[in-house]
Design an enzyme around this catalytic site. Structure first.
Site, PDB file in Angstrom:
ATOM      1  N   ILE A 164     -29.717 -31.107 -50.657  1.00  0.00           N
ATOM      2  CA  ILE A 164     -30.070 -30.371 -51.869  1.00  0.00           C
ATOM      3  C   ILE A 164     -29.891 -31.231 -53.102  1.00  0.00           C
ATOM      4  O   ILE A 164     -30.719 -31.230 -54.018  1.00  0.00           O
ATOM      5  CB  ILE A 164     -29.196 -29.104 -52.005  1.00  0.00           C
ATOM      6  N   ARG A 201     -27.782 -35.085 -54.684  1.00  0.00           N
ATOM      7  CA  ARG A 201     -26.969 -36.267 -54.409  1.00  0.00           C
ATOM      8  C   ARG A 201     -26.465 -36.866 -55.702  1.00  0.00           C
ATOM      9  O   ARG A 201     -27.199 -37.002 -56.677  1.00  0.00           O
ATOM     10  CB  ARG A 201     -27.781 -37.321 -53.633  1.00  0.00           C
ATOM     11  N   GLY A 202     -25.171 -37.195 -55.729  1.00  0.00           N
ATOM     12  CA  GLY A 202     -24.557 -37.864 -56.866  1.00  0.00           C
ATOM     13  C   GLY A 202     -23.984 -39.195 -56.439  1.00  0.00           C
ATOM     14  O   GLY A 202     -24.240 -39.677 -55.332  1.00  0.00           O
ATOM     15  N   VAL A 205     -24.803 -32.726 -51.607  1.00  0.00           N
ATOM     16  CA  VAL A 205     -24.738 -31.315 -51.227  1.00  0.00           C
ATOM     17  C   VAL A 205     -25.874 -31.041 -50.249  1.00  0.00           C
ATOM     18  O   VAL A 205     -27.032 -31.363 -50.530  1.00  0.00           O
ATOM     19  CB  VAL A 205     -24.849 -30.393 -52.455  1.00  0.00           C
ATOM     20  N   LYS A 218     -20.718 -29.505 -49.450  1.00  0.00           N
ATOM     21  CA  LYS A 218     -20.521 -30.658 -50.327  1.00  0.00           C
ATOM     22  C   LYS A 218     -19.803 -31.733 -49.528  1.00  0.00           C
ATOM     23  O   LYS A 218     -18.685 -31.522 -49.040  1.00  0.00           O
ATOM     24  CB  LYS A 218     -19.707 -30.261 -51.562  1.00  0.00           C
ATOM     25  N   ASP A 250     -15.097 -29.174 -67.445  1.00  0.00           N
ATOM     26  CA  ASP A 250     -16.474 -29.679 -67.373  1.00  0.00           C
ATOM     27  C   ASP A 250     -17.457 -28.509 -67.388  1.00  0.00           C
ATOM     28  O   ASP A 250     -18.376 -28.438 -66.567  1.00  0.00           O
ATOM     29  CB  ASP A 250     -16.673 -30.538 -66.119  1.00  0.00           C
TER      30      ASP A 250
END
Length: 268
Positions: free
Chosen positions: A10, A12-13, A18, A33, A122
């Site tokens: 779903i 990507r960082g 995820v 995650k 955040d």
């Protein structure tokens, strides 16, 4: 991990992805995650897991399972397919009646977190996930602080404010590294910045570089002062009371925010 079928990625960082997953035994779908423990800061991973398992609110994303191996931490949460940022990108500007509803949910989410001794640090549209019925659930607690546990020092924050937030939504005291005893007030600044963005379509403080954004925040140089934006008198008043440089003079605390006329139509 073998209990789940990985359906599709779903998001990507830099240190996490995820996935949409399906539990093989029940066929229920979840969001998983997957966090790289070597790329991410280990204390952030542990904090996120602690926060998610200590929260029990309809306005905070629910985690069902957590497990890890030598390389990765896996958090299995309820699957929510959209967030407020996507909604804003799709519509440009939101109608005030919808903003009232979204911000009311965010208020209740923050009320629960702060009552549990958790500072999110955040708050931003991307971290406000949406249910199928359009209700908000707060997510992404990697930068959160549990007030009873060790926190970054003010010197660490002053050297790198990004360890406690996203520049566009960061409070002045966070940028200066002077948050001791005022940690929860920074969440309410971010709350005000999000509210401003939902009503106008742009963030209140802007800049081409992070340093320029910080300067705009510290000098309260609004992209457009709230009083000149096409928003209601009540919205202008609430935003103006939230985006106050001195955290001791800022409107803070869920009960006070809930009693503001902006939420006059809400049955809490």
């Amino acid at each position: 991990l073998s209990d789940f079928e990985m359906v599709r990625e779903i998001q990507r960082g830099s240190n996490a992805a995820v996935w949409l997953v399906r539990k093989k035994q029940t066929l229920d779908q979840f969001a998983m995650k997957v966090i790289d423990k070597h790329r991410g800061r280990l204390h952030r991973l542990r904090t996120e897991r602690r926060v998610l398992f200590s929260c029990n609110s309809p306005f905070v994303v629910t985690v069902f399972f957590a497990f890890e191996d030598d390389r990765r931490l896996h958090l299995v949460m309820e699957c929510l397919s959209s967030d407020v940022k996507q909604l804003l990108l799709k519509r440009g500007v939101l109608q005030e009646v919808q903003v009232v509803s979204l911000m009311a949910d965010l208020t209740l989410g923050l009320e629960h977190l702060h009552a549990c001794g958790i500072v999110h640090r955040d708050i931003k549209p991307e971290n406000m996930l949406l249910t199928a019925s359009g209700r908000v659930k707060l997510a992404d607690f990697g930068l959160s602080q549990l007030m009873s546990r060790e926190r970054p020092t003010d010197d660490e924050i002053a050297r790198d404010p990004s360890i406690v937030g996203t520049p566009f939504y960061m409070a002045p005291e966070t940028i200066r590294g002077k948050t001791v005893g005022l940690e929860m007030a920074a969440d309410w600044w971010s709350y005000g910045a999000v509210m401003y963005e939902l009503l106008t379509g742009f963030t209140p403080f802007q800049g081409a570089k992070v340093a320029e954004i910080y300067r705009a925040i510290l000098s309260l140089s609004f992209a457009c002062p709230p009083s000149r934006c096409a928003i209601s008198r009540e919205a202008n008043d609430l935003i103006s009371r939230l985006l106050v440089a001195n955290p001791r003079q800022r409107l803070t605390g869920a009960p006070i925010v809930m009693s503001h006329p902006f939420f006059g139509a809400v049955d809490w």
